[in-house]
Design an enzyme around this catalytic site. Sequence first.
Site, short mmCIF file in Angstrom:
data_model
loop_
_atom_site.label_atom_id
_atom_site.label_comp_id
_atom_site.label_asym_id
_atom_site.label_seq_id
_atom_site.Cartn_x
_atom_site.Cartn_y
_atom_site.Cartn_z
N GLU A 55 1.09 -10.14 -1.16
CA GLU A 55 0.73 -10.21 0.25
C GLU A 55 -0.53 -9.40 0.52
O GLU A 55 -1.43 -9.84 1.22
CB GLU A 55 1.91 -9.65 1.04
CG GLU A 55 1.84 -9.75 2.52
CD GLU A 55 3.16 -9.28 3.12
OE1 GLU A 55 3.15 -8.24 3.79
OE2 GLU A 55 4.20 -9.94 2.92
N ILE A 77 13.95 1.43 4.53
CA ILE A 77 14.27 2.63 5.31
C ILE A 77 15.60 3.20 4.83
O ILE A 77 15.74 4.41 4.66
CB ILE A 77 14.30 2.29 6.81
CG1 ILE A 77 12.87 1.97 7.28
CG2 ILE A 77 14.92 3.43 7.62
CD1 ILE A 77 12.78 1.47 8.70
N GLY A 94 6.88 -9.76 4.76
CA GLY A 94 7.01 -10.68 3.64
C GLY A 94 8.02 -10.26 2.60
O GLY A 94 8.08 -10.85 1.52
N ILE A 141 0.85 -1.18 0.00
CA ILE A 141 0.00 0.00 0.00
C ILE A 141 0.89 1.24 0.00
O ILE A 141 2.05 1.19 0.42
CB ILE A 141 -0.92 0.00 1.25
CG1 ILE A 141 -1.99 1.09 1.14
CG2 ILE A 141 -0.10 0.15 2.52
CD1 ILE A 141 -3.01 1.02 2.25
#
Length: 424
Positions: free
Chosen positions: A231, A306, A329, A209
């Site tokens: 996923e 990150i 995942g 997302i």
Amino acid sequence: MSKYVTANEAVKVVKSGDRVYLQAAAAAPTILANALTERAAELRNVEVCHLHIEGEARYANPELADSFHVNSFFIGANVRHTLKAGNGSYTPVFLSELPHLFRKNVLPIDVAFIHVSPPDKHGYCSLGVSVEATVAAIENAKIVIAQVNPQMPRTFGDGILHVSEIDYLVEVDVPIYSHDVVPFSGEEEQIGSYIASLIEDKSTLQMGIGSIPNAALSKLKNHKDLGLHTEMFSDGVIDLIENDVINCNYKGTLRGRVLATFLIGSKRLYDYVSDNPFIEMKESSMVNDTARIRKNPKMIAINSAIEVDLTGQVCADSIGPQMYSGVGGQMDFIRGASLSQGGKAIIALPSTTKRGESRIVPFLKQGAGVVTTRAHIHYVITENGIADLYGKTLRQRASELVRIAHPNHQENIEREYYELLNKM
């Protein structure tokens, strides 16, 4: 005796020392969790475990540390504070393996809180928008308590269970947690364009997302015969499915069907997946199984990070030693896509943080965890370009990654990297 009770009556079965599992993401059974929290004065050392969940998490209040301890398998913003406060822990685990922790009794479950659609005329409910490890939790829990909600979409796949498998049912009528589609920035649109340039017709997609996946999806309108084995997914895929861009005709696993383990999106998404046989919701041990992922030709895995160091190590779960999210995942799909015929594993991220710090770094921060290793990495994409690291030496990788770093940081990154190497 009727199985239908109030939330307060249902949660009385939880005892001090119990382990309680909560269904994840948008299906978080918040009404049950809040009712349990009301019993804080009566309970001690109850472990509440879950993946990321949407909504409030009152049990995570540090003032209730004697009553509840949070065990996160993937850390959401609503419980992130518990690790520093001392009333929470993080258990690193691949999403593909989480159900096995329950089935092998590594983490025995005393009570499972779930969130389902009302029983149909045959007595079957649906776990709706989140299956993940919940099926395994239900199978191994001593007691199962369900929020029964007419607003929960009925989905096909592993999340179908008979009312006889549930011990207590609590009727609610509340909206499913939702996220509206957020417009993407010019920087994110550029990253999306680079991702789309690597996607061929007849590829199968995995993405999450957020603005970068949505930006990439927006660039695929002229593609043909794409598949979806992921996923999770959100609203960005709906138009592509309705316009036959995503038809899943060339997948190797569950051909002709979309495959996912949980969903987060708007009400439009939830309405779309409800009673839609094109969407199969399966347990994460199946969806995230590398052996099944690799069966899809041209499998495309799109994940974030990150920070990425100049050797290709990917930190995706922590900021230095401070845990931020989880393994999830990412490695399941990175490896599955890498082994797929014609597959591509992609890490996509903006070149800088919101504070202007470089996310392409000479070395990972002290204490940072490696989620995707330098041996697994293929493509890294920022708004400044695509770095292809597969088969490259460390020096070649450093050159590729410096090139896609923000121009303001490129010189310093490269200098710091080689200065330290020369001192060794």
